[in-house]
Design a protein around this motif. Structure first.
Motif, short mmCIF file in Angstrom:
data_model
loop_
_atom_site.label_atom_id
_atom_site.label_comp_id
_atom_site.label_asym_id
_atom_site.label_seq_id
_atom_site.Cartn_x
_atom_site.Cartn_y
_atom_site.Cartn_z
N UNK A 78 -42.96 -47.09 -55.99
CA UNK A 78 -42.66 -46.31 -54.80
C UNK A 78 -41.90 -47.15 -53.78
N UNK A 79 -42.16 -48.44 -53.82
CA UNK A 79 -41.46 -49.39 -52.94
C UNK A 79 -39.94 -49.32 -53.17
N UNK A 80 -39.57 -49.26 -54.46
CA UNK A 80 -38.15 -49.18 -54.82
C UNK A 80 -37.56 -47.84 -54.38
N UNK A 81 -38.39 -46.80 -54.45
CA UNK A 81 -37.92 -45.48 -54.02
C UNK A 81 -37.56 -45.49 -52.54
N UNK A 82 -38.38 -46.18 -51.76
CA UNK A 82 -38.10 -46.31 -50.33
C UNK A 82 -36.81 -47.10 -50.10
N UNK A 83 -36.61 -48.17 -50.87
CA UNK A 83 -35.37 -48.94 -50.77
C UNK A 83 -34.16 -48.06 -51.07
N UNK A 84 -34.33 -47.17 -52.05
CA UNK A 84 -33.24 -46.25 -52.40
C UNK A 84 -32.89 -45.33 -51.25
N UNK A 85 -33.90 -44.82 -50.56
CA UNK A 85 -33.65 -43.92 -49.42
C UNK A 85 -33.02 -44.67 -48.25
N UNK A 86 -33.35 -45.94 -48.10
CA UNK A 86 -32.70 -46.76 -47.07
C UNK A 86 -31.22 -46.90 -47.39
N UNK A 87 -30.90 -47.19 -48.64
CA UNK A 87 -29.49 -47.32 -49.02
C UNK A 87 -28.74 -46.01 -48.85
N UNK A 88 -29.39 -44.90 -49.16
CA UNK A 88 -28.74 -43.59 -48.99
C UNK A 88 -28.37 -43.36 -47.52
N UNK A 89 -29.29 -43.71 -46.63
CA UNK A 89 -29.02 -43.53 -45.19
C UNK A 89 -27.87 -44.42 -44.73
N UNK A 90 -27.84 -45.66 -45.22
CA UNK A 90 -26.77 -46.59 -44.86
C UNK A 90 -25.42 -46.08 -45.38
N UNK A 91 -25.42 -45.54 -46.59
CA UNK A 91 -24.18 -45.00 -47.17
C UNK A 91 -23.65 -43.82 -46.35
#
Length: 425
Positions: free
Chosen positions: A12-25
């Motif tokens: 789930x930690x990685x999933x949160x990292x993915x959502x952070x990258x999506x917001x930055x993109x």
């Protein structure tokens, strides 16, 4: 406009990292797509916890490249074993470089290749200070820390995540309040080891839970995995925090082996007796506790007697769920250099433990049939029907239910891995 798809694997930690990258993109002017097929770039946010997982990640990256997609590799594999990543990727970012995702694609568009595995300096940034993409749903994952304080001889994830860095409690609370305001009902606290949260900033998980449960609203908190050597340091305080009705009665406490000598070789700084003490105290004060644990079979040096000690521990403790893993050597770890057990023996032990865990889980779950319990409805499930979670985070499939609703249900059927039931009344 350049179109990007973010594909996250693992915890789930990685999933949160993915959502952070999506917001930055999105902030960087990129368009996010619903599928990898419609994207120009696919960000593969990798996991490298086991050898089979590593091979799966490498295959997926190659598959995307062969289909004509440009790929940015991120996540743990970039640290643990970058040599298996196809050299045709357009960039590689480590777990502490995800704030550079827009830059990586920008560099790739200009014909370059950004490789960054160091990231920001230790202590300079909480990931909770980065933006996050909000998605409609019931469950919101909140990373509370990164890294750990353990030195397990088999683990390569620590090479990626590093030494413990706990995020500020006020930022955790801020994100949870925002999530609740947007309609989320379940907060999952995620970390490599929630048990050592706060040890580096003068607090602990129990104190964080007190702050979280003091937030107004009807919601539930699921606490992620915690290691016994940390939990035992503030056991009474943690159990008291767990008694709050907002906290799921769910404890993920990995034991890894039922043999103290194997635990020493693993670098696990607790004993079987300490693990059992924690379980005993939790069960004494938390009715209906759902105990999950992890066990590694076939660790180098695990004798027949040591394995039998693990089987005996499982029979004594009777966890609700056991995640059984066959040991696989990870690059750069101490245990990878030791003499390995034959593959057939590891498989045989895995099968024995797997059968035992299913039998115990079935027997425990049968005791729930006919009971009326509180549930949080998640929504349409993969097994059909409506997926929900009980007060102690057991999966239950309902015929009907409104997404995000906290209600009561009667359990009508139980298997080894999930329950079925009907809404009460």
């Amino acid at each position: 406009m350049v179109r990007v798809y973010v594909e996250s694997y693992g915890c789930t930690r990685n999933r949160a990292d993915g959502e952070i990258m999506e917001a930055i993109l999105l902030r960087g002017g990129y368009e996010l797509t619903e599928t990898p097929e419609s994207a120009d770039y696919v960000v593969v946010n990798t996991c490298a916890v086991k050898d089979p997982t590593e091979h799966k990640m490498a295959r997926r990256i190659k598959e995307l490249l062969d289909s004509g997609k440009k790929v940015i590799a991120t996540g743990c594999l970039v640290h643990v074993n970058p040599d298996v990543i196809d050299p045709r990727v357009s960039g590689m970012l480590g777990v502490k470089s995800i704030d550079r995702i827009s830059e990586a694609i920008d560099v790739a568009e200009r014909g370059g290749k950004l490789v960054s595995v160091e990231g920001w300096k230790e202590g300079n940034l909480d990931k909770l200070e980065l933006p996050r993409l909000w998605k409609s749903g019931v469950v919101f994952v909140v990373p509370i820390s990164e890294g750990c304080l353990n030195g397990c001889t088999y683990c390569a994830t620590r090479f990626a995540r590093g030494v413990l860095k706990s995020y500020k409690p006020e930022l955790v609370v801020k994100w949870i309040k925002e999530a609740l305001a947007k309609g989320y009902k379940e907060i999952q606290l995620s970390s490599e080891d929630t048990g050592c949260y706060g040890f580096d900033i003068g607090t602990n998980l129990a104190e964080l839970l007190e702050e979280i449960t003091a937030i107004e609203g009807d919601f539930r908190v699921r606490v992620g995995m915690m290691n016994p050597n940390h939990v035992i340091k503030f056991l009474d305080e943690l159990i008291e925090a767990y008694q709050n009705p907002k906290v799921y009665k769910f404890l993920h406490l990995p034991v890894q082996s039922g043999d103290n000598e194997v635990l020493k070789r693993m670098g696990r700084t607790y004993t079987v007796e300490e693990f059992e003490e924690i379980v005993r105290e939790f069960r004494r004060k938390i009715p209906g506790l759902n105990l999950n644990t992890d066990i590694i079979v076939g660790f180098p040096g695990e004798s027949e007697e040591a394995f039998q000690n693990t089987v005996d521990l499982v029979r004594r403790v009777r966890p609700d769920k056991i995640n059984v893993s066959r040991y696989s050597p990870r690059p750069g770890t101490i245990a990878a250099k030791w003499k390995q057990l034959p593959g057939w023996k590891v498989k045989e032990r895995s099968r024995i433990l797997h059968r035992l865990r299913l039998q115990i889980a079935y027997e425990i779950n049968q005791t729930y049939v006919g009971k009326r319990v509180e549930v949080l409805v998640h929504g349409p499930g993969e097994k059909g029907g409506i997926d929900a979670r009980t007060f102690n985070y057991k999966e239950i499939i309902l015929d009907t239910g409104e997404k995000g609703e906290i209600t009561r249900a009667k359990i009508t059927w139980a298997g080894s891995t999930y329950l079925r039931g009907d809404l009460d009344g």
